[in-house]
Motif scaffolding. Structure first.
Motif, PDB file in Angstrom:
ATOM      1  N   ASN A  56       0.781   7.412  -0.302  1.00  0.00           N
ATOM      2  CA  ASN A  56      -0.406   8.212  -0.550  1.00  0.00           C
ATOM      3  C   ASN A  56      -1.705   7.588  -0.935  1.00  0.00           C
ATOM      4  O   ASN A  56      -2.613   8.347  -1.372  1.00  0.00           O
ATOM      5  N   ASP A  57      -2.069   6.311  -0.620  1.00  0.00           N
ATOM      6  CA  ASP A  57      -3.216   5.608  -0.821  1.00  0.00           C
ATOM      7  C   ASP A  57      -4.334   6.119   0.104  1.00  0.00           C
ATOM      8  O   ASP A  57      -3.949   6.558   1.241  1.00  0.00           O
ATOM      9  N   VAL A  89       0.810  -1.172   0.089  1.00  0.00           N
ATOM     10  CA  VAL A  89       0.070   0.107   0.109  1.00  0.00           C
ATOM     11  C   VAL A  89       0.891   1.161  -0.049  1.00  0.00           C
ATOM     12  O   VAL A  89       1.552   1.547   0.933  1.00  0.00           O
ATOM     13  N   SER A  90       0.752   2.101  -1.076  1.00  0.00           N
ATOM     14  CA  SER A  90       1.737   3.298  -1.199  1.00  0.00           C
ATOM     15  C   SER A  90       1.191   4.226   0.164  1.00  0.00           C
ATOM     16  O   SER A  90       0.027   4.379   0.443  1.00  0.00           O
ATOM     17  N   ASN A 137       4.791  -2.404   4.374  1.00  0.00           N
ATOM     18  CA  ASN A 137       3.611  -1.718   4.369  1.00  0.00           C
ATOM     19  C   ASN A 137       3.768  -1.046   5.993  1.00  0.00           C
ATOM     20  O   ASN A 137       3.207   0.078   6.423  1.00  0.00           O
ATOM     21  N   PHE A 166      -6.596   4.393   1.415  1.00  0.00           N
ATOM     22  CA  PHE A 166      -6.679   3.541   2.504  1.00  0.00           C
ATOM     23  C   PHE A 166      -6.210   3.864   3.795  1.00  0.00           C
ATOM     24  O   PHE A 166      -7.083   3.420   4.691  1.00  0.00           O
ATOM     25  N   TRP A 167      -5.221   4.820   4.001  1.00  0.00           N
ATOM     26  CA  TRP A 167      -4.722   5.106   5.193  1.00  0.00           C
ATOM     27  C   TRP A 167      -5.700   6.055   6.054  1.00  0.00           C
ATOM     28  O   TRP A 167      -6.062   5.887   7.175  1.00  0.00           O
TER      29      TRP A 167
END
Length: 620
Positions: A29-30, A26-27, A73, A32-33
């Motif tokens: 900048n995603d 997971v980058s 991650n 998701f965070w």
């Protein structure tokens, strides 16, 4: 527990946690965070709930340990946290609740993961988990920025620079707790760590300039005892599913790690106990003690210990010597007040011991206080309730008394402080007694407790050493204190006679039977005679130096004079018995001349007159 436990049970199936610990990178900048970090969670209020929480999240942590070398991650999560902390001070000033809340949650997850990592892997492996990136399987970049050092520096800045407000309280506690977790590596090593990663970063790297600021902030956190914000002070409304942040995702991961450490969170029942009424003060104190006791690295002394040894009072305008690194100033009056109020916890007693033992500025200041009873009474209360305290707490309290009684000024002044109605002393009603006499009573009670229960030779020695330090300065001893000194001697002499009798019988028995091994009565006899000699030295020192100030002790001696008969001719005690024998003989003859049936008042009057008549040069 109810619904809480079932929600904790859902954590291993939580889709966001599964993605964090899964095989997909997971980058940083995603989006998701944002989703992962939007949770709120009721504080666990018992060790059972905490255990359930740890058991529920262990599978997630292990899965991350396995996949992180390929996904990186964990590093991405740390970078997300670091990028957010750069704006944290501004967020606090602008009252940006949501931003601070999410940053706190990121730190909490990092802390939970770190806890498992430190338990389950070596420091070298742990360091690798900070350097893995999303590349081909199992590779890592050694020249990438050092995330571990950056995280530690960031935690120090958080602790020292973020203003303490209701909305920043939890993240401040979390930052302190995460540093404690970092330093817990020592728990998993039998040998003393001198080259650990914490040494490398905290003693020599970019963190070093923060040393004095960190120690000062932790001390002020302890002094202020800031309570957590009231429950619901920043609880966020539940959002509709249509948009906005996702609150309470599977009830989230957990609340701040300080609940895991202190078994009490915001508004939880456990927070009502005295030492946990301020989780921030409690955690700050624990971190301060850990930092102070880090061992010196091979090529660098412990800077936190240097800071603790050298700080001065804010009212002290003298310049710091150039040889003193990491020095700072702090308000000694506030520190003294906090130490007096917090002695119910053994960590506060350990801080008091550390400061008295290592910082001469603090020791000088405390010994010059005119309200010394505020500090001494809580220490005496710890000793008085010896059966309720752990042995470390009792020992520290005793060592503090030993340090204080090394000062003649202290030994004189405690007999001038008169106390009224000591409610916690239950053996006898003490309507009026000097602090010095109370100290003697409590120390003697500790010796007697030790003789019947714990039988710890070192406890005896420390108690007797404190009495010996004071003995030349005994003044106007309370009649009950004088009585207890002689009662203790009576108890010791009975014990001596009993051991002597057992040794004699054992010797007779061994002559008729060669099989049975002999118990080591010689060693028991030796220990008891050593203690008796110390008691005689204490009585002798008082009579030689301050006989005229202590008619009550002379009265108690005369009342129990038969006790001392057997020791007059004993080869181990003859020298020390000369003065005691002289005082008993001199005053006995004066009482004999005064006639029979004398009242207590008349006996004391004769003693006071006799003290003036006894030539001082006759006492050796």
């Amino acid at each position: 527990m109810g619904s809480n436990s079932s929600r904790i049970g859902d954590l291993p199936k939580n889709e966001y946690l599964k993605k964090l610990s899964g095989t997909e990178s997971v980058s940083e900048n995603d989006p998701f965070w944002n989703q992962l970090l939007s949770f709120s969670f009721p504080a666990p209020t018992s060790s059972t709930e905490l255990k359930l929480l740890e058991e529920a999240t262990i599978s997630v942590c292990r899965s991350l340990v396995e996949n992180n070398p390929r996904t990186g991650n964990f590093g991405a999560l740390i970078k997300v946290f670091l990028s957010r902390t750069k704006e944290l001070k501004l967020s606090a000033e602008c009252q940006n609740h949501i931003f601070i809340w999410q940053t706190h949650n990121a730190l909490f997850i990092i802390c939970c993961l770190l806890k498992v990592f430190i338990c389950e892997m070596s420091e070298e492996e742990l360091q690798l988990h900070f350097t893995y990136e999303d590349k081909s399987p199992g590779t890592y970049s050694s020249d990438s920025e050092d995330l571990l050092e950056e995280l530690l520096c960031c935690l120090m800045q958080l602790i020292t620079d973020i203003p303490l407000l209701d909305i920043t309280y939890e993240i401040s506690v979390e930052a302190v707790s995460t540093m404690i977790v970092f330093l817990s590596c020592q728990l998993f090593h039998k040998e003393v760590l001198r080259q650990s990663i914490s040494h490398k970063y905290l003693m020599q790297g970019r963190c070093l300039p923060y040393t004095s600021k960190l120690v000062k902030t932790l001390l002020y956190n302890f002094i202020r005892q800031e309570k957590p914000p009231p429950p619901g002070a920043h609880v966020f409304p539940q959002q509709s599913e249509a948009g906005g942040l996702l609150y309470g995702l599977a009830s989230g991961v957990a609340t701040g790690l300080w609940t895991v450490f202190t078994l009490g969170g915001v508004g939880s029942k456990a927070a009502a106990t005295p030492e946990l009424s301020s989780p921030l003060a409690n955690q700050s104190l624990l971190l301060l003690l850990v930092l102070a006791n880090l061992t010196d690295a091979a090529d660098a002394p412990n800077p936190y210990k240097q800071a603790i040894m050298s700080f001065k009072n804010t009212q002290d305008s003298s310049p710091f010597p150039s040889s003193v690194p990491h020095a700072f100033q702090i308000n000694f009056n506030s520190l003294y007040t906090a130490l007096c109020e917090q002695q119910t916890s053994d960590q506060a007693t350990l801080l008091l011991y550390t400061l008295l033992h290592q910082n001469s500025n603090v020791r000088t200041y405390m010994l010059a206080r005119t309200d010394m009873e505020n500090l001494v009474l809580p220490i005496l209360e710890i000793l008085y309730h010896v059966e309720e305290r752990n042995s470390h707490h009792v020992y520290m309290a005793l060592i503090i008394l030993l340090i204080l009684t090394e000062d003649d000024g202290f030994n004189r002044s405690i007999h001038e402080v008169i106390l009224k109605n000591i409610t916690w002393y239950s053996e006898r009603v003490l309507t009026e007694i000097s602090l010095g006499s109370l100290l003697i009573l409590v120390v003697i009670r500790t010796i007697q407790y030790n003789m019947t229960r714990t039988r710890d030779k070192y406890l005896h020695t420390n108690c007797l050493a404190a009495l010996a330090n004071m003995s030349a300065q005994f003044r106007s001893l309370h009649q009950y204190a004088a009585q207890r000194i002689i009662s203790l001697f009576s108890l010791l002499s009975k014990k001596h006679n009993k051991v002597l009798e057992q040794a004699t019988q054992s010797l007779r028995g061994s002559l008729s039977s060669n099989d049975a091994p002999l118990p080591d009565y010689a060693q028991d006899l030796n220990v008891i005679e050593e203690v008796i000699r110390m008691m005689l030295e204490i009585i002798n020192s008082c009579l030689t130096n301050s006989l005229h100030h202590n008619p009550n002790l002379v009265y108690a001696l005369l009342y129990k004079r038969d006790l001392f008969e057997q020791f007059r001719t004993h080869p181990s005690f003859q020298d020390i018995m000369q003065n005691i024998d002289l005082v008993i003989t001199f005053f006995s003859s004066r009482l004999l001349q005064a006639g029979a049936e004398l009242s207590v008042e008349r006996v004391l009057e004769i003693i006071k007159q006799g003290v003036v008549a006894l030539p001082k040069d006759r006492l050796k």
